[in-house]
Design an enzyme around this catalytic site. Structure first.
Site, short mmCIF file in Angstrom:
data_model
loop_
_atom_site.label_atom_id
_atom_site.label_comp_id
_atom_site.label_asym_id
_atom_site.label_seq_id
_atom_site.Cartn_x
_atom_site.Cartn_y
_atom_site.Cartn_z
N HIS A 22 24.27 20.53 -0.03
CA HIS A 22 23.22 19.52 -0.21
C HIS A 22 22.17 19.97 -1.22
O HIS A 22 21.51 20.98 -1.03
CB HIS A 22 22.53 19.26 1.13
CG HIS A 22 21.78 17.97 1.18
ND1 HIS A 22 22.35 16.79 1.62
CD2 HIS A 22 20.51 17.66 0.83
CE1 HIS A 22 21.46 15.81 1.55
NE2 HIS A 22 20.33 16.31 1.08
N ASP A 24 19.11 18.06 -3.76
CA ASP A 24 18.41 16.80 -4.05
C ASP A 24 17.88 16.71 -5.48
O ASP A 24 16.91 15.99 -5.73
CB ASP A 24 17.24 16.63 -3.06
CG ASP A 24 17.69 15.97 -1.76
OD1 ASP A 24 18.33 14.91 -1.83
OD2 ASP A 24 17.40 16.52 -0.69
N GLU A 123 23.02 10.12 1.40
CA GLU A 123 22.19 10.51 2.54
C GLU A 123 21.43 9.30 3.08
O GLU A 123 20.59 8.74 2.40
CB GLU A 123 21.18 11.59 2.10
CG GLU A 123 20.30 12.08 3.24
CD GLU A 123 19.51 13.33 2.86
OE1 GLU A 123 19.18 13.49 1.67
OE2 GLU A 123 19.22 14.13 3.76
N HIS A 150 19.00 9.16 7.75
CA HIS A 150 18.02 10.15 7.28
C HIS A 150 17.00 10.29 8.41
O HIS A 150 17.39 10.43 9.57
CB HIS A 150 17.42 9.73 5.92
CG HIS A 150 16.55 10.79 5.32
ND1 HIS A 150 15.20 10.63 5.14
CD2 HIS A 150 16.84 12.05 4.90
CE1 HIS A 150 14.70 11.76 4.63
NE2 HIS A 150 15.68 12.63 4.46
N HIS A 191 20.56 15.36 10.21
CA HIS A 191 19.51 14.35 10.41
C HIS A 191 19.67 13.47 11.64
O HIS A 191 18.71 12.84 12.08
CB HIS A 191 19.35 13.42 9.19
CG HIS A 191 18.58 14.00 8.06
ND1 HIS A 191 17.23 14.23 8.13
CD2 HIS A 191 18.97 14.41 6.83
CE1 HIS A 191 16.83 14.74 6.97
NE2 HIS A 191 17.87 14.88 6.16
N HIS A 212 23.32 19.97 5.78
CA HIS A 212 22.12 20.80 5.59
C HIS A 212 21.33 20.85 6.89
O HIS A 212 20.35 20.16 7.07
CB HIS A 212 21.27 20.32 4.40
CG HIS A 212 20.80 18.88 4.46
ND1 HIS A 212 21.63 17.83 4.76
CD2 HIS A 212 19.57 18.34 4.24
CE1 HIS A 212 20.92 16.71 4.73
NE2 HIS A 212 19.66 16.98 4.43
N ASP A 319 19.57 22.41 0.44
CA ASP A 319 18.55 21.35 0.34
C ASP A 319 17.60 21.60 -0.85
O ASP A 319 16.52 21.02 -0.90
CB ASP A 319 17.74 21.26 1.64
CG ASP A 319 17.33 19.83 1.99
OD1 ASP A 319 17.61 18.91 1.20
OD2 ASP A 319 16.70 19.65 3.05
ZN ZN Z 1 18.01 15.69 4.13
#
Ligand code: ZN
Length: 369
Positions: A22, A24, A123, A150, A191, A212, A319
Protein backbone atom coordinates in the site's frame (compact mmCIF):
# COMPACT_ATOMS: atom_id res chain seq x y z
CA UNK A 1 29.93 -6.87 13.89
CA UNK A 2 27.32 -4.28 12.98
CA UNK A 3 29.17 -3.72 9.71
CA UNK A 4 29.11 -7.48 8.99
CA UNK A 5 25.39 -7.49 9.59
CA UNK A 6 24.90 -4.41 7.42
CA UNK A 7 26.88 -6.03 4.61
CA UNK A 8 24.90 -9.26 4.90
CA UNK A 9 21.63 -7.31 4.96
CA UNK A 10 22.65 -5.31 1.90
CA UNK A 11 23.60 -8.47 0.01
CA UNK A 12 20.35 -10.26 0.85
CA UNK A 13 18.26 -7.17 0.29
CA UNK A 14 19.77 -6.50 -3.15
CA UNK A 15 18.30 -9.79 -4.32
CA UNK A 16 14.89 -9.49 -2.61
CA UNK A 17 11.65 -8.96 -4.46
CA UNK A 18 10.33 -6.38 -1.98
CA UNK A 19 6.56 -6.15 -2.45
CA UNK A 20 4.74 -3.37 -0.62
CA UNK A 21 0.97 -3.64 -0.25
CA UNK A 22 0.00 0.00 0.00
CA UNK A 23 1.39 3.35 -1.12
CA UNK A 24 -0.65 6.55 -1.43
CA UNK A 25 1.62 8.50 -3.79
CA UNK A 26 -1.27 8.91 -6.26
CA UNK A 27 -3.41 10.60 -3.62
CA UNK A 28 -0.51 12.82 -2.52
CA UNK A 29 0.06 13.90 -6.15
CA UNK A 30 -3.65 14.61 -6.61
CA UNK A 31 -3.90 16.76 -3.50
CA UNK A 32 -0.55 18.49 -3.58
CA UNK A 33 0.23 18.78 -7.29
CA UNK A 34 -3.18 18.70 -8.97
CA UNK A 35 -2.19 15.34 -10.54
CA UNK A 36 0.22 17.30 -12.77
CA UNK A 37 3.42 15.31 -13.32
CA UNK A 38 5.16 18.45 -14.57
CA UNK A 39 4.60 19.94 -11.10
CA UNK A 40 5.66 16.81 -9.18
CA UNK A 41 7.54 14.18 -11.16
CA UNK A 42 8.09 10.91 -9.26
CA UNK A 43 10.56 9.68 -11.92
CA UNK A 44 13.11 11.96 -10.23
CA UNK A 45 13.85 12.90 -6.62
CA UNK A 46 10.62 14.32 -5.19
CA UNK A 47 11.24 16.59 -2.22
CA UNK A 48 8.67 16.50 0.56
CA UNK A 49 7.20 13.15 -0.53
CA UNK A 50 8.02 9.70 0.88
CA UNK A 51 8.11 8.06 -2.55
CA UNK A 52 9.91 8.50 -5.85
CA UNK A 53 11.45 6.10 -8.35
CA UNK A 54 15.11 6.58 -7.37
CA UNK A 55 14.24 5.82 -3.74
CA UNK A 56 12.09 2.80 -4.77
CA UNK A 57 15.22 1.45 -6.48
CA UNK A 58 17.35 2.17 -3.41
CA UNK A 59 14.80 0.33 -1.25
CA UNK A 60 14.90 -2.73 -3.51
CA UNK A 61 11.18 -2.48 -4.27
CA UNK A 62 10.30 -5.06 -6.91
CA UNK A 63 6.55 -4.49 -6.87
CA UNK A 64 4.41 -1.71 -5.47
CA UNK A 65 0.66 -1.79 -5.04
CA UNK A 66 -0.36 1.82 -5.69
CA UNK A 67 -3.53 2.69 -3.85
CA UNK A 68 -6.13 4.49 -5.95
CA UNK A 69 -7.83 6.02 -2.92
CA UNK A 70 -10.72 8.44 -2.90
CA UNK A 71 -12.37 9.69 0.32
CA UNK A 72 -15.89 8.53 1.15
CA UNK A 73 -17.24 12.09 0.83
CA UNK A 74 -16.22 12.38 -2.83
CA UNK A 75 -19.40 13.11 -4.82
CA UNK A 76 -18.34 10.96 -7.81
CA UNK A 77 -16.19 8.20 -6.31
CA UNK A 78 -16.02 5.87 -9.33
CA UNK A 79 -15.06 8.67 -11.71
CA UNK A 80 -12.47 10.01 -9.24
CA UNK A 81 -11.05 6.51 -8.76
CA UNK A 82 -10.73 6.16 -12.55
CA UNK A 83 -8.80 9.46 -12.55
CA UNK A 84 -6.44 7.98 -9.95
CA UNK A 85 -6.00 4.83 -12.07
CA UNK A 86 -5.13 7.13 -14.96
CA UNK A 87 -2.62 9.04 -12.82
CA UNK A 88 -0.80 5.84 -11.81
CA UNK A 89 -0.81 4.78 -15.47
CA UNK A 90 0.68 8.12 -16.46
CA UNK A 91 3.56 8.02 -14.00
CA UNK A 92 4.16 4.32 -14.68
CA UNK A 93 4.63 4.94 -18.39
CA UNK A 94 6.61 8.12 -17.77
CA UNK A 95 9.25 6.61 -15.47
CA UNK A 96 11.84 4.30 -17.06
CA UNK A 97 12.13 2.09 -13.99
CA UNK A 98 8.40 1.42 -13.58
CA UNK A 99 6.43 -1.14 -15.58
CA UNK A 100 2.74 -1.96 -15.32
CA UNK A 101 2.03 -5.48 -14.05
CA UNK A 102 -1.26 -7.36 -14.27
CA UNK A 103 -0.23 -10.63 -12.61
CA UNK A 104 2.28 -12.13 -10.18
CA UNK A 105 4.23 -13.57 -13.13
CA UNK A 106 4.44 -10.06 -14.67
CA UNK A 107 5.69 -8.67 -11.36
CA UNK A 108 8.42 -11.33 -11.10
CA UNK A 109 9.54 -10.75 -14.70
CA UNK A 110 9.68 -6.98 -14.17
CA UNK A 111 11.74 -7.43 -11.02
CA UNK A 112 14.10 -9.75 -12.93
CA UNK A 113 14.69 -6.87 -15.37
CA UNK A 114 15.71 -4.71 -12.39
CA UNK A 115 12.57 -2.58 -12.57
CA UNK A 116 9.67 -1.98 -10.19
CA UNK A 117 6.28 -3.47 -11.05
CA UNK A 118 3.28 -1.14 -10.76
CA UNK A 119 0.20 -2.87 -9.38
CA UNK A 120 -3.12 -1.23 -8.47
CA UNK A 121 -5.39 -1.52 -5.45
CA UNK A 122 -8.56 0.52 -4.82
CA UNK A 123 -9.23 1.70 -1.28
CA UNK A 124 -12.79 2.15 -0.01
CA UNK A 125 -15.64 0.01 -1.36
CA UNK A 126 -17.84 3.07 -2.01
CA UNK A 127 -15.76 3.58 -5.18
CA UNK A 128 -17.80 0.89 -6.96
CA UNK A 129 -20.97 2.97 -6.30
CA UNK A 130 -22.95 -0.11 -5.14
CA UNK A 131 -22.48 -1.75 -8.51
CA UNK A 132 -20.81 -5.03 -9.47
CA UNK A 133 -20.39 -3.46 -12.90
CA UNK A 134 -18.29 -0.70 -11.28
CA UNK A 135 -16.21 -3.43 -9.63
CA UNK A 136 -15.67 -5.20 -12.97
CA UNK A 137 -14.72 -1.93 -14.67
CA UNK A 138 -11.94 -1.41 -12.13
CA UNK A 139 -10.75 -5.00 -12.64
CA UNK A 140 -10.63 -4.46 -16.42
CA UNK A 141 -8.31 -1.51 -15.80
CA UNK A 142 -5.94 -3.73 -13.84
CA UNK A 143 -7.05 -2.98 -10.27
CA UNK A 144 -6.06 -6.13 -8.38
CA UNK A 145 -7.48 -5.50 -4.91
CA UNK A 146 -10.32 -3.64 -3.28
CA UNK A 147 -10.11 -2.51 0.35
CA UNK A 148 -13.73 -3.15 1.28
CA UNK A 149 -14.09 0.10 3.26
CA UNK A 150 -11.98 3.07 4.25
CA UNK A 151 -12.64 4.96 7.49
CA UNK A 152 -16.42 5.14 7.01
CA UNK A 153 -19.06 2.43 7.22
CA UNK A 154 -20.65 2.09 3.78
CA UNK A 155 -23.98 0.73 2.59
CA UNK A 156 -22.67 -2.85 2.46
CA UNK A 157 -19.77 -3.15 4.96
CA UNK A 158 -18.80 -1.91 8.42
CA UNK A 159 -15.59 0.06 8.91
CA UNK A 160 -13.39 -0.33 12.01
CA UNK A 161 -13.43 3.43 12.62
CA UNK A 162 -17.14 4.25 12.27
CA UNK A 163 -20.45 3.04 13.71
CA UNK A 164 -21.12 -0.59 12.74
CA UNK A 165 -24.47 -0.84 10.95
CA UNK A 166 -24.48 -4.32 9.41
CA UNK A 167 -22.64 -6.65 11.80
CA UNK A 168 -20.08 -7.19 9.02
CA UNK A 169 -21.18 -7.48 5.38
CA UNK A 170 -24.71 -7.16 3.99
CA UNK A 171 -26.02 -9.67 1.41
CA UNK A 172 -24.75 -7.34 -1.31
CA UNK A 173 -21.39 -7.17 0.48
CA UNK A 174 -21.21 -10.97 0.26
CA UNK A 175 -22.00 -10.70 -3.48
CA UNK A 176 -19.12 -8.22 -3.86
CA UNK A 177 -16.69 -10.66 -2.22
CA UNK A 178 -17.90 -13.59 -4.38
CA UNK A 179 -17.63 -11.48 -7.54
CA UNK A 180 -14.11 -10.41 -6.55
CA UNK A 181 -13.16 -14.08 -6.17
CA UNK A 182 -14.64 -14.81 -9.59
CA UNK A 183 -12.88 -12.01 -11.48
CA UNK A 184 -9.50 -12.19 -9.74
CA UNK A 185 -9.62 -9.22 -7.43
CA UNK A 186 -8.06 -9.70 -4.00
CA UNK A 187 -10.28 -9.01 -0.99
CA UNK A 188 -8.48 -6.48 1.25
CA UNK A 189 -9.58 -6.48 4.90
CA UNK A 190 -7.60 -3.43 6.03
CA UNK A 191 -9.79 -0.67 7.54
CA UNK A 192 -12.85 -2.89 8.03
CA UNK A 193 -14.34 -3.84 11.40
CA UNK A 194 -13.27 -7.17 12.92
CA UNK A 195 -16.76 -8.53 12.15
CA UNK A 196 -16.35 -7.54 8.50
CA UNK A 197 -12.91 -9.21 8.48
CA UNK A 198 -14.40 -12.45 9.84
CA UNK A 199 -17.39 -12.26 7.49
CA UNK A 200 -15.20 -11.65 4.41
CA UNK A 201 -12.93 -14.55 5.40
CA UNK A 202 -15.98 -16.80 5.73
CA UNK A 203 -17.27 -15.90 2.26
CA UNK A 204 -14.01 -15.65 0.29
CA UNK A 205 -12.76 -18.85 -1.30
CA UNK A 206 -9.47 -17.18 -2.28
CA UNK A 207 -6.63 -15.94 -0.08
CA UNK A 208 -7.21 -12.39 1.19
CA UNK A 209 -4.84 -9.61 2.20
CA UNK A 210 -4.78 -6.87 4.77
CA UNK A 211 -2.85 -4.46 2.55
CA UNK A 212 -1.74 -2.12 5.37
CA UNK A 213 -2.60 -3.25 8.92
CA UNK A 214 -0.86 -4.09 12.19
CA UNK A 215 -1.57 -6.54 15.00
CA UNK A 216 -4.20 -5.37 17.52
CA UNK A 217 -2.45 -7.18 20.38
CA UNK A 218 0.61 -4.90 20.03
CA UNK A 219 -1.19 -1.64 19.19
CA UNK A 220 -4.84 -1.53 20.19
CA UNK A 221 -6.07 0.68 17.36
CA UNK A 222 -9.55 -0.41 16.17
CA UNK A 223 -8.35 -0.91 12.60
CA UNK A 224 -5.58 -3.36 13.55
CA UNK A 225 -6.15 -7.10 13.18
CA UNK A 226 -7.07 -9.16 16.30
CA UNK A 227 -5.35 -12.48 16.93
CA UNK A 228 -8.36 -14.67 16.09
CA UNK A 229 -8.50 -13.02 12.65
CA UNK A 230 -4.74 -13.49 12.22
CA UNK A 231 -5.33 -17.21 12.75
CA UNK A 232 -8.16 -17.18 10.19
CA UNK A 233 -5.91 -15.39 7.65
CA UNK A 234 -3.37 -18.16 8.20
CA UNK A 235 -6.02 -20.82 7.49
CA UNK A 236 -7.14 -18.83 4.42
CA UNK A 237 -3.52 -18.76 3.12
CA UNK A 238 -3.70 -14.95 3.03
CA UNK A 239 -1.23 -12.30 4.16
CA UNK A 240 -1.34 -9.40 6.63
CA UNK A 241 0.95 -6.60 5.42
CA UNK A 242 2.33 -4.49 8.24
CA UNK A 243 1.58 -0.74 8.22
CA UNK A 244 4.31 1.71 9.34
CA UNK A 245 2.00 4.48 10.64
CA UNK A 246 2.84 5.12 14.33
CA UNK A 247 -0.85 4.96 15.39
CA UNK A 248 -0.97 1.33 14.23
CA UNK A 249 2.50 0.40 15.53
CA UNK A 250 2.74 1.11 19.28
CA UNK A 251 0.14 1.15 22.04
CA UNK A 252 1.11 4.68 23.13
CA UNK A 253 0.84 5.98 19.57
CA UNK A 254 -2.44 4.10 19.05
CA UNK A 255 -3.91 5.95 22.03
CA UNK A 256 -2.56 9.25 20.65
CA UNK A 257 -4.09 8.57 17.22
CA UNK A 258 -7.33 6.95 18.34
CA UNK A 259 -9.60 9.80 17.27
CA UNK A 260 -7.85 10.78 14.03
CA UNK A 261 -10.38 9.31 11.58
CA UNK A 262 -13.28 11.00 13.41
CA UNK A 263 -11.26 14.23 13.51
CA UNK A 264 -10.63 14.05 9.75
CA UNK A 265 -14.37 13.55 9.14
CA UNK A 266 -15.14 16.56 11.35
CA UNK A 267 -12.53 18.73 9.64
CA UNK A 268 -13.92 17.72 6.25
CA UNK A 269 -17.36 18.96 7.31
CA UNK A 270 -15.92 22.25 8.54
CA UNK A 271 -13.29 22.93 5.85
CA UNK A 272 -14.82 21.04 2.92
CA UNK A 273 -11.52 20.70 1.09
CA UNK A 274 -9.20 17.66 1.12
CA UNK A 275 -5.96 19.63 0.86
CA UNK A 276 -7.02 21.97 3.71
CA UNK A 277 -7.98 18.98 5.87
CA UNK A 278 -4.59 17.33 5.33
CA UNK A 279 -2.73 20.58 6.03
CA UNK A 280 -4.65 21.01 9.29
CA UNK A 281 -3.94 17.41 10.35
CA UNK A 282 -0.22 17.96 9.69
CA UNK A 283 -0.31 21.21 11.69
CA UNK A 284 -1.99 19.51 14.66
CA UNK A 285 0.54 16.69 14.56
CA UNK A 286 3.45 19.15 14.59
CA UNK A 287 1.96 20.69 17.72
CA UNK A 288 1.46 17.33 19.39
CA UNK A 289 3.62 14.64 17.75
CA UNK A 290 3.23 10.88 18.16
CA UNK A 291 5.33 9.12 20.80
CA UNK A 292 8.35 7.81 18.90
CA UNK A 293 8.18 4.41 17.20
CA UNK A 294 11.10 2.57 15.60
CA UNK A 295 11.97 -0.09 13.03
CA UNK A 296 12.10 -2.53 15.94
CA UNK A 297 8.47 -1.77 16.82
CA UNK A 298 7.43 -2.50 13.22
CA UNK A 299 9.43 -5.74 13.24
CA UNK A 300 7.62 -6.70 16.48
CA UNK A 301 4.41 -6.75 14.38
CA UNK A 302 6.08 -8.92 11.75
CA UNK A 303 7.18 -11.38 14.46
CA UNK A 304 3.80 -11.38 16.21
CA UNK A 305 1.88 -12.06 13.00
CA UNK A 306 4.41 -14.74 12.00
CA UNK A 307 3.90 -16.33 15.42
CA UNK A 308 0.08 -16.26 15.38
CA UNK A 309 -0.77 -16.67 11.66
CA UNK A 310 2.47 -18.27 10.43
CA UNK A 311 5.53 -16.93 8.63
CA UNK A 312 3.79 -17.55 5.29
CA UNK A 313 1.12 -15.01 6.21
CA UNK A 314 2.95 -11.77 6.94
CA UNK A 315 4.16 -9.03 4.60
CA UNK A 316 4.69 -5.27 4.48
CA UNK A 317 2.28 -2.48 3.50
CA UNK A 318 3.99 0.76 4.47
CA UNK A 319 1.20 3.27 3.65
CA UNK A 320 3.94 5.72 2.55
CA UNK A 321 2.62 9.06 1.29
CA UNK A 322 -0.65 8.33 3.03
CA UNK A 323 0.92 8.91 6.45
CA UNK A 324 1.97 12.15 8.09
CA UNK A 325 4.41 10.50 10.54
CA UNK A 326 6.83 7.58 10.20
CA UNK A 327 8.90 5.35 12.47
CA UNK A 328 12.50 6.40 13.12
CA UNK A 329 14.54 4.53 10.50
CA UNK A 330 11.61 3.98 8.11
CA UNK A 331 11.16 7.47 6.72
CA UNK A 332 10.61 6.68 3.04
CA UNK A 333 10.66 3.95 0.37
CA UNK A 334 14.46 3.77 0.39
CA UNK A 335 14.51 2.42 3.96
CA UNK A 336 13.21 -1.18 3.57
CA UNK A 337 16.77 -2.57 4.04
CA UNK A 338 16.44 -1.49 7.70
CA UNK A 339 13.76 -4.20 8.10
CA UNK A 340 16.01 -6.83 6.55
CA UNK A 341 18.80 -5.74 8.89
CA UNK A 342 16.57 -5.89 11.98
CA UNK A 343 15.23 -9.34 11.05
CA UNK A 344 18.80 -10.61 10.59
CA UNK A 345 19.80 -9.09 13.90
CA UNK A 346 16.97 -11.08 15.53
CA UNK A 347 18.26 -14.29 13.99
CA UNK A 348 15.90 -14.66 11.03
CA UNK A 349 17.15 -16.79 8.12
CA UNK A 350 17.20 -15.52 4.55
CA UNK A 351 14.36 -17.75 3.22
CA UNK A 352 11.92 -16.43 5.85
CA UNK A 353 13.02 -12.84 5.22
CA UNK A 354 12.29 -13.35 1.53
CA UNK A 355 8.79 -14.60 2.36
CA UNK A 356 7.96 -11.59 4.51
CA UNK A 357 9.41 -8.92 2.27
CA UNK A 358 7.76 -10.10 -0.90
CA UNK A 359 7.18 -13.76 -1.70
CA UNK A 360 4.09 -14.17 0.49
CA UNK A 361 2.37 -11.26 -1.23
CA UNK A 362 3.21 -12.60 -4.69
CA UNK A 363 1.83 -16.04 -3.71
CA UNK A 364 -1.51 -14.48 -2.72
CA UNK A 365 -1.59 -12.38 -5.89
CA UNK A 366 -0.92 -15.51 -7.98
CA UNK A 367 -3.71 -17.34 -6.14
CA UNK A 368 -6.08 -14.57 -7.28
CA UNK A 369 -4.74 -14.31 -10.87
ZN1 ZN B 1 -5.61 3.26 4.30
Amino acid sequence: MVTDLAEKAARIHADLPVVDGHNDLAWALRIRAGSDLEVADPCNALDGYQTDVPRLAAGGVGAQFWSVYIPAWDATPLRSTLEQVDLVGRFTSRCDNLEAAATAADAAAIRARGHTASLLGAEGGYCIEDSLDGLRRLRHLGVRYLTLTHADTISWADSATDEPRHGGLTDFGEDVVREMNRIGMIVDISHVSPDTMRHALQVSDRPVIASHSGAFTLAGHPRNVPDDVLELVGQNDGVVMVNFYPAFVSQAAAEHGAGSFALARDLQKRLGDDAAVEAELVRLLLEDPFPEVTVGDVVDHIEHIAHVAGVDHVGIGSDFDGIDATPVGLEDVSTYPAITMELLRRGWAEPEIRLVLGENALRVLAAND
